[in-house]
Design a protein around this motif. Sequence first.
Motif, mmCIF file in Angstrom:
data_model
loop_
_atom_site.group_PDB
_atom_site.id
_atom_site.type_symbol
_atom_site.label_atom_id
_atom_site.label_comp_id
_atom_site.label_asym_id
_atom_site.label_seq_id
_atom_site.Cartn_x
_atom_site.Cartn_y
_atom_site.Cartn_z
ATOM 1 N N ARG A 1 0.942 -1.327 -0.057
ATOM 2 C CA ARG A 1 0.030 0.063 0.038
ATOM 3 C C ARG A 1 0.857 1.197 0.122
ATOM 4 N N ARG A 2 2.159 1.200 0.633
ATOM 5 C CA ARG A 2 2.893 2.571 0.668
ATOM 6 C C ARG A 2 3.573 2.515 -0.698
ATOM 7 N N THR A 3 3.471 1.668 -1.627
ATOM 8 C CA THR A 3 3.678 1.928 -3.109
ATOM 9 C C THR A 3 2.621 2.468 -3.997
ATOM 10 N N LEU A 4 1.337 2.141 -3.439
ATOM 11 C CA LEU A 4 0.275 2.794 -4.061
ATOM 12 C C LEU A 4 0.432 4.117 -3.652
ATOM 13 N N GLU A 5 0.583 4.597 -2.334
ATOM 14 C CA GLU A 5 0.498 5.821 -1.593
ATOM 15 C C GLU A 5 1.498 6.606 -2.520
ATOM 16 N N LEU A 6 2.867 6.205 -2.586
ATOM 17 C CA LEU A 6 3.593 7.128 -3.334
ATOM 18 C C LEU A 6 3.322 7.507 -4.782
ATOM 19 N N ILE A 7 2.586 6.619 -5.265
ATOM 20 C CA ILE A 7 2.241 6.938 -6.734
ATOM 21 C C ILE A 7 1.096 8.057 -6.743
ATOM 22 N N GLU A 8 0.105 7.993 -5.782
ATOM 23 C CA GLU A 8 -0.864 8.656 -5.537
ATOM 24 C C GLU A 8 -0.294 10.091 -5.124
ATOM 25 N N GLU A 9 0.891 10.448 -4.264
ATOM 26 C CA GLU A 9 1.559 11.386 -3.793
ATOM 27 C C GLU A 9 2.061 12.204 -5.091
ATOM 28 N N ILE A 10 2.893 11.543 -5.731
ATOM 29 C CA ILE A 10 3.933 12.135 -6.625
ATOM 30 C C ILE A 10 3.001 12.265 -7.926
ATOM 31 N N GLY A 11 2.073 11.477 -8.231
ATOM 32 C CA GLY A 11 1.498 11.761 -9.819
ATOM 33 C C GLY A 11 2.263 11.556 -10.725
ATOM 34 N N PHE A 12 2.500 10.245 -11.079
ATOM 35 C CA PHE A 12 3.560 9.955 -12.296
ATOM 36 C C PHE A 12 2.788 10.212 -13.504
ATOM 37 N N ASP A 13 3.214 10.656 -14.747
ATOM 38 C CA ASP A 13 2.721 10.604 -15.889
ATOM 39 C C ASP A 13 2.557 9.424 -16.539
ATOM 40 N N GLN A 14 3.438 8.327 -15.973
ATOM 41 C CA GLN A 14 3.674 6.914 -16.739
ATOM 42 C C GLN A 14 4.418 6.195 -15.588
ATOM 43 N N VAL A 15 4.060 5.047 -15.541
ATOM 44 C CA VAL A 15 4.758 3.929 -14.608
ATOM 45 C C VAL A 15 4.566 2.578 -15.321
ATOM 46 N N ASN A 16 5.769 1.802 -15.493
ATOM 47 C CA ASN A 16 5.959 0.542 -15.894
ATOM 48 C C ASN A 16 5.797 -0.197 -14.793
ATOM 49 N N THR A 17 4.692 -1.339 -14.690
ATOM 50 C CA THR A 17 4.604 -1.891 -13.623
ATOM 51 C C THR A 17 4.947 -3.492 -13.730
ATOM 52 N N ALA A 18 5.266 -4.126 -12.808
ATOM 53 C CA ALA A 18 5.367 -5.476 -13.076
ATOM 54 C C ALA A 18 5.019 -6.205 -11.700
ATOM 55 N N ALA A 19 4.630 -7.469 -11.692
ATOM 56 C CA ALA A 19 4.476 -8.357 -10.558
ATOM 57 C C ALA A 19 5.974 -8.973 -10.527
ATOM 58 N N TYR A 20 6.451 -9.089 -9.222
ATOM 59 C CA TYR A 20 8.019 -9.945 -9.151
ATOM 60 C C TYR A 20 7.882 -11.296 -9.660
ATOM 61 N N SER A 21 8.980 -11.448 -10.844
ATOM 62 C CA SER A 21 8.963 -12.725 -11.164
ATOM 63 C C SER A 21 10.540 -13.236 -10.986
ATOM 64 N N PRO A 22 10.313 -14.315 -10.332
ATOM 65 C CA PRO A 22 11.939 -14.724 -9.859
ATOM 66 C C PRO A 22 12.733 -15.064 -11.319
ATOM 67 N N ARG A 23 13.879 -14.654 -11.417
ATOM 68 C CA ARG A 23 14.899 -14.910 -12.378
ATOM 69 C C ARG A 23 16.084 -15.809 -12.084
ATOM 70 N N PRO A 24 16.529 -16.587 -12.883
ATOM 71 C CA PRO A 24 17.579 -17.671 -12.197
ATOM 72 C C PRO A 24 18.688 -16.809 -12.168
ATOM 73 N N ASN A 25 19.634 -17.516 -11.111
ATOM 74 C CA ASN A 25 20.833 -16.695 -10.745
ATOM 75 C C ASN A 25 20.845 -15.390 -10.059
ATOM 76 N N THR A 26 19.782 -14.926 -9.646
ATOM 77 C CA THR A 26 19.460 -13.900 -8.631
ATOM 78 C C THR A 26 19.151 -14.239 -7.020
ATOM 79 N N PRO A 27 19.662 -13.520 -6.213
ATOM 80 C CA PRO A 27 19.516 -13.978 -4.957
ATOM 81 C C PRO A 27 18.073 -14.140 -4.683
ATOM 82 N N ALA A 28 17.166 -12.994 -4.879
ATOM 83 C CA ALA A 28 15.774 -12.978 -4.490
ATOM 84 C C ALA A 28 15.139 -14.333 -4.940
ATOM 85 N N ALA A 29 15.371 -15.098 -5.980
ATOM 86 C CA ALA A 29 14.804 -16.196 -6.788
ATOM 87 C C ALA A 29 14.727 -17.260 -5.729
ATOM 88 N N ASP A 30 15.734 -17.288 -4.814
ATOM 89 C CA ASP A 30 15.952 -18.512 -3.785
ATOM 90 C C ASP A 30 15.210 -18.082 -2.507
#
Length: 453
Positions: free
Chosen positions: A327-356
């Motif tokens: 929700r803090r991410t939503l709040e920041l978008i609300e507060e700043i008012g971006f002209d455009q935001v490229n969005t993605a849901a996290y997707s684990p990529r091989p050989n990256t720490p967060a994937a494990d």
Amino acid sequence: MTATQAPRGSYWITTFGCQMNKADSERMAGILESMGYSAADDEHGADLVLYNTCTIRDNAEQKVYSYLGRQAQRKRTNPNLTLVVAGCVAQQEGESLLRRVPELDLVMGPQHANRLDVLLAQVEQGQQVVATEEHHILEDITTARRDSTICGWVNVIYGCNERCTYCVVPSVRGREQSRLPQAIKLEMEGLAAQGFKEITLLGQNIDAYGRDLPGITPEGRRQHTLTDLLHHVHNVEGIERIRFATSHPRYFTERLIDACADLDKVCEHFHIPFQSGDDEVLRAMARGYTVDRYRRIIERIRERMPDASLSADVIVAFPGETDTQYRRTLELIEEIGFDQVNTAAYSPRPNTPAADWPNQLSEDVKVERLRELNALVEQKAKERSARYAGRTEQILVEGLNPKDPAQVMGRTRTNRLTFFPGTRADGSAIQAGELVDVVIEQVRAFSLSGKLA
Ligand code: SF4
């Protein structure tokens, strides 16, 4: 390579992923053309097929395999077909791609894009080639074949030394390597001579520009920075607009903001990914800044350039992200008012720490967060677009509107796509490359329409 060689047949390139890949594809097309290849009309009739791949999204990777399957089948009846996989999937999978698709001739990582001719010469001698080792990128000696004749990209730094825990770029694109300012300017002068009007300077983390180059100023700061580069290339005659991407909030400086405000050709559009509106998630991502630091950058930009447009990239459902953090991410978008935001849901990529990490979120949570986020992004974009209604904007014309050839399209300095009738009152046609004033009559979330002022 300078001389054009005897005809060799036709080539086809399909590009997946980001602007860096698109720029690499253009350079590889330039190399193929100087080797004597010509662009094919159809993927399935081409003599050389190259897939420039991306590992950021799983579906891009799956698509590559399904395209390759079809080409592998074609190769069984047409052994002269040359099959190449370049880009990030190639870098990551290396030899195992050859095992999976033995029909491949060449597997090459992004750092080898400038050596396509050398690698193809090895293929022509009958070798199956894998080029994925760390490679010092040679200065560009090739001429890119560019898809637009008005807006061009110029690489200024390759690779990335950051270690964001979700990102494959450092492992596939290697360490940072900045090009020299003189070489960058020379390339821009060449593009200006060909009629290009707008240049986007590109780097995976463009704020890192110059930190691998030697030199300290008498005041004790680095001699080569993005700010200095902007000053250095600003006077290239014929180039009317300069943009740059992608910025990193950790390294974005006040000096840079001041340069953007002071240099006429640098457009008031900033693409600064923030990725999350929560400090703890940012720490887990190893981004190296806080939300407050991000806010201060935006405030400073708006102080100097009140009408600047802002875009960003954001990832939701990062491992362990709670509902409150999301929700803090939503709040920041609300507060700043971006002209455009490229969005993605996290997707684990091989050989990256967060994937494990064990705290991955479910698909349902990802889908739901992304849906809600996209709705907010669109609503904010609409609100930001509203300010253009009735205004006169300077548009750089890029070409015909592909959906309506009676119209032309181009962009505002702030990067909003704008459509308007392509003929003047005297019947003359508006040409690509012209800078014209357009009165904005209709505003939509991500585009505008109007008529010549
Ligand atoms: S800055 Fe982070 S996200 Fe961007 S390319 Fe480098 S590692 Fe990846």
